[in-house]
Each structure stands twice: as C-alpha cells, then as structure tokens.
Design a protein around this motif. Sequence first.
Motif, short mmCIF file in Angstrom:
data_model
loop_
_atom_site.label_atom_id
_atom_site.label_comp_id
_atom_site.label_asym_id
_atom_site.label_seq_id
_atom_site.Cartn_x
_atom_site.Cartn_y
_atom_site.Cartn_z
N ALA A 1 21.33 -3.82 -2.25
CA ALA A 1 20.47 -3.76 -0.99
C ALA A 1 19.23 -4.86 -1.60
CB ALA A 1 19.88 -2.56 -0.99
N GLU A 2 18.87 -5.41 -0.30
CA GLU A 2 17.74 -6.47 -0.58
C GLU A 2 16.49 -5.72 -1.22
OE1 GLU A 2 16.82 -8.48 2.96
OE2 GLU A 2 15.54 -9.84 1.71
N ALA A 3 16.07 -4.35 -0.63
CA ALA A 3 15.08 -3.60 -1.21
C ALA A 3 15.60 -2.24 -1.21
CB ALA A 3 13.78 -3.77 -0.62
N MET A 4 15.22 -1.45 -2.01
CA MET A 4 15.42 0.09 -1.81
C MET A 4 14.20 0.79 -1.92
SD MET A 4 17.78 2.82 -3.64
CE MET A 4 19.16 2.50 -2.86
N PHE A 5 13.69 1.59 -0.92
CA PHE A 5 12.37 2.09 -0.74
C PHE A 5 12.53 3.75 -1.09
CE2 PHE A 5 8.74 3.24 2.42
CZ PHE A 5 7.99 3.90 1.27
N ILE A 6 11.98 4.26 -1.90
CA ILE A 6 12.07 5.83 -1.86
C ILE A 6 10.54 6.24 -1.82
CG2 ILE A 6 12.49 7.67 -3.57
CD1 ILE A 6 14.39 5.75 -5.04
N PRO A 7 10.26 6.68 -0.49
CA PRO A 7 8.89 7.10 -0.06
C PRO A 7 8.63 8.40 -0.73
CG PRO A 7 10.52 7.52 1.71
CD PRO A 7 11.28 6.75 0.69
N ASP B 1 30.81 -5.77 -0.05
CA ASP B 1 30.38 -6.56 -1.26
C ASP B 1 29.37 -7.43 -0.98
OD1 ASP B 1 32.66 -5.49 -2.51
OD2 ASP B 1 34.17 -6.79 -1.57
N GLY B 2 28.81 -8.03 0.05
CA GLY B 2 27.83 -8.80 0.16
C GLY B 2 26.52 -8.02 0.39
N GLY B 3 26.42 -6.71 0.26
CA GLY B 3 25.27 -6.23 0.18
C GLY B 3 24.60 -5.83 1.70
N ILE B 4 23.31 -5.29 1.67
CA ILE B 4 22.59 -4.82 2.87
C ILE B 4 21.39 -5.77 2.80
CG2 ILE B 4 21.49 -3.09 4.02
CD1 ILE B 4 23.36 -1.20 2.35
N ASN C 1 0.84 -1.25 0.01
CA ASN C 1 -0.21 -0.05 0.09
C ASN C 1 1.03 1.04 0.01
OD1 ASN C 1 -2.62 -1.24 0.05
ND2 ASN C 1 -1.85 -1.86 2.42
N ILE C 2 2.04 1.13 -0.53
CA ILE C 2 2.75 2.52 -0.40
C ILE C 2 2.77 3.14 -1.69
CG2 ILE C 2 4.28 1.66 1.49
CD1 ILE C 2 6.13 2.05 -1.93
N ALA C 3 2.97 4.27 -1.89
CA ALA C 3 2.89 5.16 -2.82
C ALA C 3 4.33 5.48 -3.48
CB ALA C 3 2.39 6.53 -2.54
N GLY C 4 5.35 5.14 -2.76
CA GLY C 4 6.70 5.71 -3.37
C GLY C 4 7.29 4.62 -4.29
N LYS C 5 8.29 4.33 -4.61
CA LYS C 5 9.25 3.47 -5.58
C LYS C 5 9.93 2.25 -4.68
CE LYS C 5 11.83 4.97 -8.87
NZ LYS C 5 12.92 5.83 -9.53
N ILE C 6 9.86 1.31 -5.39
CA ILE C 6 10.48 0.11 -4.76
C ILE C 6 11.43 -0.24 -5.71
CG2 ILE C 6 10.35 -2.01 -3.45
CD1 ILE C 6 8.62 0.08 -2.18
N CYS C 7 12.64 -0.88 -5.35
CA CYS C 7 13.47 -1.67 -6.29
C CYS C 7 14.20 -2.89 -5.56
CB CYS C 7 14.70 -0.82 -6.72
SG CYS C 7 14.37 0.94 -7.24
N TYR C 8 14.09 -3.77 -5.97
CA TYR C 8 14.67 -4.87 -5.57
C TYR C 8 15.97 -5.32 -5.91
CZ TYR C 8 10.18 -5.52 -3.59
OH TYR C 8 8.71 -5.32 -3.13
N GLU C 9 17.12 -5.90 -4.87
CA GLU C 9 18.55 -6.43 -5.40
C GLU C 9 18.91 -5.09 -5.95
OE1 GLU C 9 19.92 -8.66 -4.06
OE2 GLU C 9 17.88 -9.69 -3.25
N GLU C 10 19.11 -3.92 -5.36
CA GLU C 10 19.47 -2.85 -6.15
C GLU C 10 20.77 -2.61 -5.62
OE1 GLU C 10 18.00 -0.84 -8.14
OE2 GLU C 10 19.12 1.10 -7.92
N PRO C 11 21.91 -2.41 -6.90
CA PRO C 11 23.28 -2.21 -6.52
C PRO C 11 23.50 -1.02 -5.92
CG PRO C 11 22.55 -2.68 -8.77
CD PRO C 11 21.56 -2.27 -8.33
#
Length: 301
Positions: free
Chosen positions: A34-40, A72-75, A11-21
């Motif tokens: 990043a496992e997921a990046m959320f831009i509210p 290197d293993g990300g977040i 239910n969020i209005a912002g942007k989501i990217c998965y596995e974002e370098p």
Amino acid sequence: MASTLIHLFDNIAGKICYEEPMSKHTWLGVGGNAEAMFIPKDLNDLISFLKIKPEEVPVYVLGGGSNLLVRDGGISGVVIKLASPYFKQIVKNNNSITCYAGLQNTLLRKFLITNELGGLEFLCSIPGTIGGTVKTNAGCFGRCLSDVLISANAVDMKGNIHTITNQDFHFSYRHADFPKDWIIISLTLKTLKSDASTIQHILTEHQVYRKAHQPVNKKTAGSTFKNPVGNSAWKLIKESECDTLTVGGAKMSEKHCNFMINTGNATAKDCETLGEAIIERVKNKTGIALEWEIQKIGQDK
Ligand SMILES: Cc1cc2nc3c(=O)[nH]c(=O)nc-3n(C[C@H](O)[C@H](O)[C@H](O)COP(=O)(O)OP(=O)(O)OC[C@H]3O[C@@H](n4cnc5c(N)ncnc54)[C@H](O)[C@@H]3O)c2cc1C
C-alpha cells in the motif's frame, strides 16, 4: 510515489506507514505494498484527514483482510485500517450493542458471555472485523448480518457522518448496497437475553464445526466463490474436476474445495489465475458462471 502523500498527514494523531506490504495484512498472505497505510487514532482524526484529502487521492478501507486478494502491484493511495483502540469499542444499550468497526469478531465472544447476550454467536466465528461484515452481508450457521443489524454509522469522503438503517442496505446473499467509498464506523446489533453456558455451548459448537469442515491455520480468504442460487460452489468445483488444480503456490483446500489456499509461496497472480481457470472450467462443464466472493483489489505487477 508515497512522498507525494506525506503532507496529508502533517496534523494527524494516528499512525502512518509508507510502502506497507499488504501480504502482512491479509489472510491469504499475498499482495504488493500500500502506498500509505493510515491508522487513525479516533473518529476526529479520521474526519480531519478526509477533510484535507484531495479528491484525486484514492482511499481504500481495510478490515481484517480475511476476504481480500490484493494484487502483486499493490494499492495506490491511502489504505485506512481502523485498528486503534477507539475503533474496537463495544457499548451496551437496551436490547442491542454498538460495536465499532475495527473490533475483531472473535473479540465479541468474551463480551457476549460476560453480559449474557445471545443472538450474535454466529458472528464471532467469522474471521475479520465488524466493519468488514457489511459489504458481503457476512453469515454462517443459517444467519447473516442483516438478521441482526439495526443500523450503521458511516463517514463519507468529505468527513460527513451518515446513519444507515438495515432497510437502506437492501441486503441480499453476500451483498449490501452502500456507497463504495463510505467507511463504516460502527454497527448497532440486536441482542437477546441469554445465559453464559448457552452462549459458550453455541460458540464451541461453531468452532468444532469449522475445525472439522474448513481449513484452519492456513493462508486462505474463506469461500472463493459465492454459492449460485440453488447450488453449492464446492460441488460445482468438484464436479468439474477443479478441486485438484494448482497454479504456482495456489491450490484449493482438500478439506473444502471452495477455499483457496496459499501453500506458502503463492503470488496474487497465481491465486487470481487459479480462480479464473476454475470459473472457465465450471462454466464449460456445467453452464454455470461462478462469481468471486473474495474481493480483488490493487494493480497487477
Ligand atoms: C477461514 C475463513 C472462514 C470464513 N468464513 C466465512 C463465513 O463463514 N461467512 C462469511 O460470510 N465470510 C467468511 N469468511 C470471509 C471473511 O471472513 C468475511 O467476509 C469477513 O466479514 C471480512 O471481514 P474483514 O474485516 O476481514 O474485511 P476485509 O477482508 O478487510 O474487507 C472485505 C471488504 O469489506 C470492506 N470493508 C472492511 N472494513 C470496512 C469498513 N469499516 N467500512 C467499509 N467497508 C469495509 C473492504 O473494503 C472490503 O471490500 C471467511 C474467511 C476465512 C479466512
């Protein structure tokens, strides 16, 4: 892994990217995903997400990535980036301005000149965002955030908003006290009446100084180590003959040997190994323990 997070964003209005370098979001240009990046989209969107987020899902707030070494293993979990227009607003008050946390410091320039507001020119030359200046009490040219901050608004992991005064932060050199998981939303900063040509003159002087003394257009995260009390990290690095050390694609800048550079193909491991090698050599040679100024986050590969 990321699939377990998908339902959080129903239910969020912002942007989501998965596995974002993260290498795309950091000045040093290294790091895993990043496992997921959320831009509210705005504050309500951010709060809605925080209210439904299970406690065990880790959250990390990213600014401009100019002070970060992501491993290197990300977040794992969710990286929040306040990059939507809502979080880039500037509001003029009496003798102060309120800047939202996602505003890039460089974008303050035009606002200061147009409104003839002085006192904040130093902030404009620091890479990154307004929100990112708090954690290290960022500063340059003899001034730092704590000289100009009146108060900040932050949101906690339950979505509650808090106002924090300058005194509450107990600022010191490259340090501020506030709960690790609070997200800074906006800062209110003192301004002085000035005029456009004086402001422009100071901004130009700062830019000229940086070009002459620091690497520009390079992959770097700024000063690698804090200056120890009464000393300079770059002097200790030089004295300990660490200025020419390299590990893989990581080396120290020839222009300023406290700036670590990714020459193109460095891994986060190269950068961290180089930094740790410098700490060890400087300690052996001078007895002084250098402390990282760059924030290191994420997991090794
Ligand atoms: C070429 C170069 C020159 C530099 N010169 C200087 C200098 O002169 N002086 C100086 O002090 N620094 C300098 N730096 C370092 C860096 O620019 C500053 O530390 C900057 O303030 C970091 O901001 P950022 O938005 O990029 O934060 P990031 O690097 O993204 O994050 C830094 C820290 O702040 C936290 N953070 C970011 N946003 C928020 C938020 N909204 N709420 C809570 N926490 C947040 C992050 O979680 C992280 O712990 C330089 C860096 C470079 C690359």
